[in-house]
Write a protein that holds these residues in place. Structure first.
Motif, mmCIF file in Angstrom:
data_model
loop_
_atom_site.group_PDB
_atom_site.id
_atom_site.type_symbol
_atom_site.label_atom_id
_atom_site.label_comp_id
_atom_site.label_asym_id
_atom_site.label_seq_id
_atom_site.Cartn_x
_atom_site.Cartn_y
_atom_site.Cartn_z
ATOM 1 N N TYR A 32 0.822 -1.203 0.000
ATOM 2 C CA TYR A 32 0.000 0.000 0.000
ATOM 3 C C TYR A 32 0.860 1.258 0.000
ATOM 4 O O TYR A 32 2.000 1.243 0.481
ATOM 5 C CB TYR A 32 -0.895 0.046 1.241
ATOM 6 N N THR A 33 0.269 2.318 -0.484
ATOM 7 C CA THR A 33 0.874 3.623 -0.273
ATOM 8 C C THR A 33 0.849 3.922 1.224
ATOM 9 O O THR A 33 -0.153 3.686 1.901
ATOM 10 C CB THR A 33 0.106 4.717 -1.026
ATOM 11 N N SER A 50 3.741 11.186 1.079
ATOM 12 C CA SER A 50 3.321 9.807 0.900
ATOM 13 C C SER A 50 4.285 9.121 -0.053
ATOM 14 O O SER A 50 4.998 9.783 -0.827
ATOM 15 C CB SER A 50 1.893 9.726 0.374
ATOM 16 N N THR A 52 4.454 5.430 -2.550
ATOM 17 C CA THR A 52 3.805 4.224 -3.030
ATOM 18 C C THR A 52 4.676 3.003 -2.723
ATOM 19 O O THR A 52 5.843 3.130 -2.337
ATOM 20 C CB THR A 52 3.562 4.304 -4.541
ATOM 21 N N SER A 53 4.104 1.839 -2.944
ATOM 22 C CA SER A 53 4.871 0.614 -2.715
ATOM 23 C C SER A 53 6.096 0.542 -3.620
ATOM 24 O O SER A 53 7.107 -0.069 -3.258
ATOM 25 C CB SER A 53 3.988 -0.613 -2.925
ATOM 26 N N SER A 56 7.418 5.780 -5.416
ATOM 27 C CA SER A 56 7.083 7.119 -5.906
ATOM 28 C C SER A 56 6.607 7.970 -4.741
ATOM 29 O O SER A 56 5.809 7.516 -3.919
ATOM 30 C CB SER A 56 6.001 7.037 -6.976
ATOM 31 N N THR A 57 7.080 9.205 -4.702
ATOM 32 C CA THR A 57 6.796 10.067 -3.559
ATOM 33 C C THR A 57 5.958 11.275 -3.933
ATOM 34 O O THR A 57 5.949 11.725 -5.081
ATOM 35 C CB THR A 57 8.107 10.551 -2.913
ATOM 36 N N ASN A 58 5.275 11.789 -2.923
ATOM 37 C CA ASN A 58 4.460 12.990 -3.081
ATOM 38 C C ASN A 58 4.605 13.794 -1.800
ATOM 39 O O ASN A 58 4.558 13.236 -0.698
ATOM 40 C CB ASN A 58 2.993 12.615 -3.302
ATOM 41 N N CYS A 97 -1.384 3.700 6.838
ATOM 42 C CA CYS A 97 -1.286 2.612 5.864
ATOM 43 C C CYS A 97 -2.707 2.163 5.574
ATOM 44 O O CYS A 97 -3.413 1.732 6.491
ATOM 45 C CB CYS A 97 -0.464 1.459 6.425
#
Length: 111
Positions: A32-33, A50, A52-53, A56-58, A97
């Motif tokens: 999960y992200t 955040s 992702t698995s 990738s970041t935000n 999560c």
């Protein structure tokens, strides 16, 4: 049921750094992200960052460049490296999560 346990908060002077950690009790979080949120007194909880698995970041606009989120799927863990901390970063920081939340860790930035 997934338990998330945050650690690494504390009191730091402006300009200082902290590294938050969040450990999940189940490996399901590895797919999960995962994210870090924060809530300051009198304010709504907001997204900090955040990931992702796949990695990738935000980031929220105010944190990009100062904060770095990372994860270790083998350890079911997510981290938040916070640099150049400001008093306005003071808040309780929560790990998420899927639909699960940790209990939060207090970050206080003050001289």
């Amino acid at each position: 049921q997934v338990q998330l346990v945050e650690s690494g908060g504390g009191l730091v002077q402006p300009g200082g750094s902290l590294r938050l950690s969040c450990a999940a009790s189940r490996s399901i979080c590895s797919v999960y992200t995962m994210g870090w949120y924060r809530q300051a007194p009198g304010k709504q909880r907001e997204l900090v960052a955040s990931i992702t698995s796949g990695g990738s970041t935000n980031y929220a606009d105010s944190e990009e460049g100062r904060f770095t989120i990372s994860r270790d799927n083998a350890k079911n863990a997510v981290y938040l490296q916070m640099n150049s901390l400001k008093p306005e970063d003071t808040a309780v920081y929560y790990c998420k999560c899927s639909g699960y939340w940790g209990q939060g860790t207090q970050v206080t930035v003050s001289s």
